[in-house]
Write a protein that holds these residues in place. Structure first.
Motif, PDB file in Angstrom:
ATOM      1  N   LEU A  97      45.346  87.971 152.190  1.00 40.02           N
ATOM      2  CA  LEU A  97      43.912  87.757 152.456  1.00 40.02           C
ATOM      3  C   LEU A  97      42.902  87.662 151.332  1.00 40.02           C
ATOM      4  N   VAL A  98      42.998  88.382 150.643  1.00 38.34           N
ATOM      5  CA  VAL A  98      42.230  88.112 149.146  1.00 38.34           C
ATOM      6  C   VAL A  98      42.121  86.708 148.426  1.00 38.34           C
ATOM      7  N   GLY A  99      43.678  86.847 148.228  1.00 41.82           N
ATOM      8  CA  GLY A  99      44.200  85.611 147.510  1.00 41.82           C
ATOM      9  C   GLY A  99      43.529  84.373 148.303  1.00 41.82           C
ATOM     10  N   ASN A 100      44.106  84.249 149.581  1.00 43.25           N
ATOM     11  CA  ASN A 100      44.010  82.928 150.308  1.00 43.25           C
ATOM     12  C   ASN A 100      42.447  82.760 150.471  1.00 43.25           C
ATOM     13  N   TYR A 101      41.829  83.784 150.669  1.00 45.05           N
ATOM     14  CA  TYR A 101      40.240  83.600 151.015  1.00 45.05           C
ATOM     15  C   TYR A 101      39.508  83.005 149.692  1.00 45.05           C
ATOM     16  N   PHE A 102      39.490  83.759 148.421  1.00 48.07           N
ATOM     17  CA  PHE A 102      38.917  83.119 147.366  1.00 48.07           C
ATOM     18  C   PHE A 102      39.784  81.926 146.774  1.00 48.07           C
ATOM     19  N   GLY A 103      41.037  81.889 147.075  1.00 45.66           N
ATOM     20  CA  GLY A 103      41.762  80.865 146.480  1.00 45.66           C
ATOM     21  C   GLY A 103      41.340  79.633 147.032  1.00 45.66           C
ATOM     22  N   ARG A 104      41.045  79.672 148.168  1.00 48.52           N
ATOM     23  CA  ARG A 104      40.508  78.254 149.029  1.00 48.52           C
ATOM     24  C   ARG A 104      39.200  78.014 148.710  1.00 48.52           C
ATOM     25  N   VAL A 105      38.316  78.869 148.323  1.00 54.44           N
ATOM     26  CA  VAL A 105      37.036  78.618 147.912  1.00 54.44           C
ATOM     27  C   VAL A 105      37.207  77.840 146.470  1.00 54.44           C
ATOM     28  N   TYR A 106      38.223  78.481 145.748  1.00 52.65           N
ATOM     29  CA  TYR A 106      38.664  77.685 144.448  1.00 52.65           C
ATOM     30  C   TYR A 106      39.007  76.471 144.601  1.00 52.65           C
ATOM     31  N   ALA A 107      40.090  76.203 145.499  1.00 52.77           N
ATOM     32  CA  ALA A 107      40.665  74.956 145.897  1.00 52.77           C
ATOM     33  C   ALA A 107      39.589  74.001 146.154  1.00 52.77           C
ATOM     34  N   LEU A 108      38.698  74.296 146.924  1.00 55.96           N
ATOM     35  CA  LEU A 108      37.480  73.628 147.344  1.00 55.96           C
ATOM     36  C   LEU A 108      36.608  73.109 145.946  1.00 55.96           C
ATOM     37  N   ASP A 109      36.330  74.008 145.276  1.00 55.56           N
ATOM     38  CA  ASP A 109      35.683  73.754 143.994  1.00 55.56           C
ATOM     39  C   ASP A 109      36.429  72.893 143.021  1.00 55.56           C
ATOM     40  N   VAL A 110      37.580  72.812 142.895  1.00 53.96           N
ATOM     41  CA  VAL A 110      38.159  71.991 142.223  1.00 53.96           C
ATOM     42  C   VAL A 110      38.548  70.686 142.754  1.00 53.96           C
ATOM     43  N   ALA A 111      38.677  70.566 143.916  1.00 54.84           N
ATOM     44  CA  ALA A 111      39.011  69.492 144.716  1.00 54.84           C
ATOM     45  C   ALA A 111      37.695  68.562 144.967  1.00 54.84           C
ATOM     46  N   THR A 112      36.429  69.137 144.929  1.00 52.57           N
ATOM     47  CA  THR A 112      35.288  68.250 145.005  1.00 52.57           C
ATOM     48  C   THR A 112      34.748  67.843 144.006  1.00 52.57           C
TER      49      THR A 112
END
Ligand code: ZN
Length: 314
Positions: A97-112
């Motif tokens: 949960l923690v990994g995918n929650y924050f991981g997805r925010v990270y993914a957004l940050d690097v993809a935008t």
């Protein structure tokens, strides 16, 4: 022999390289969390079997006193196993949960684009507080997964009792009865055969639970950034093991108001949910790698410690 394995996420599936890399990392780590939990469960099963087997050597075998003693030990031991299983799964789901929650925010940050402001959800610390986590998990999964485990492990006791009864009434010796009990538990019968049905069911529940929580965590992260997203997209692992139902969902986009539940679609489903980013928010350079690693990024937000379990760096 070299074997070409398809990449976890095809490079052409996502709008840019940074997002592909981030999603691949998250998928790898989520699988690793799953695997770790399964290995732990295997060890716990083996240990429970050893304890029960040892209890068989305490009294002269095949008296009714002996049977009562072994069954009582088995019940007690399976009760403890239940606690161990739940603790293992809870730990794995929390990491997912923690990994995918924050991981997805990270993914957004690097993809935008660099100028796009990505919301690091204000829940960042609250989500990790035990009571909040419990609420979220209860919300996400209901009590269904707990009762599923209960049923599976209660079933073990019934099967152990039956194995002892059958062995005794057949007049079998100690080693034959031990073999029956071991089979009833689903402990590996020999190194090559691996685990039997009982353990496999527990394994499937674990995997599916981890995937469910991972995707719910992702969705929560997307909702916190709905200003730069159109919604989310279904992405399946496209290889020879992919089922037709998952193929049918692959590439479909869902707005946040959609009633569609994110993956998994079925037990052992390996599909994932990725962000459906508004085109003008995307990083312009599609070939550019991520500006930061997840570990460095999380350090910047003071989340390093919380993500260590997921990243396997503890
Ligand atoms: Zn699937």
């Amino acid at each position: 022999m070299t074997q070409t394995r398809p990449p976890l996420i095809d490079p052409d599936r996502l709008p840019n390289r940074a997002m592909t890399d981030a999603e691949t990392l998250l998928k790898r780590r989520t699988f690793a969390v799953e695997r770790q939990a399964v290995l732990r469960l295997q060890a716990q099963y083996r240990e429970a079997w050893r304890d029960i087997r040892d209890s068989m050597d305490v009294l002269p075998p095949t008296s009714s006193l002996w049977r009562n003693h072994v069954v009582a030990t088995a019940e007690q031991r399976i009760g403890r196993l239940k606690d161990e299983v739940l603790a293992t799964v809870e730990r794995a789901t929390k990491a997912a949960l923690v990994g995918n929650y924050f991981g997805r925010v990270y993914a957004l940050d690097v993809a935008t684009g660099e100028d796009v402001r990505v919301n690091v959800p204000f829940l960042s610390r609250d989500i990790l507080r035990e009571d909040y986590y419990d609420d979220l998990i209860r919300d996400l999964l209901g009590d269904q997964w707990r009762s599923q485990y209960d049923v599976e492990l209660d079933d073990l006791i019934v099967q152990i009792r039956r194995a002892i009864g059958t062995g005794m009434s057949n007049g079998e010796g100690m080693s034959a009865i031990q073999r029956r009990v071991r089979d009833a538990m689903g402990v590996e019968t020999d190194r090559r055969k691996g685990f039997r049905a009982n353990f496999n069911r527990v394994q499937v529940i674990t995997r599916t639970t981890v995937q469910t929580v991972a995707n719910q965590g992702a969705l929560a992260a997307y909702k916190a950034n709905s200003d730069i997203l159109k919604g989310w997209s279904w992405l399946c692992a496209r290889d020879e093991r992919t089922c037709p139902a998952c193929f049918g969902m692959d590439g479909k986009n869902f707005a946040f108001k959609s009633q569609q539940r994110p993956p998994p679609l079925h037990p052992n489903c390996r599909c994932t949910s990725v962000a459906w980013i508004k085109p003008d928010a995307l990083e312009a350079d599609t070939k550019a790698p991520a500006r930061k690693s997840l570990r460095d990024w999380s350090r910047g937000y003071g989340m390093e410690r919380e993500l260590a379990d997921f990243l396997g760096t503890k």
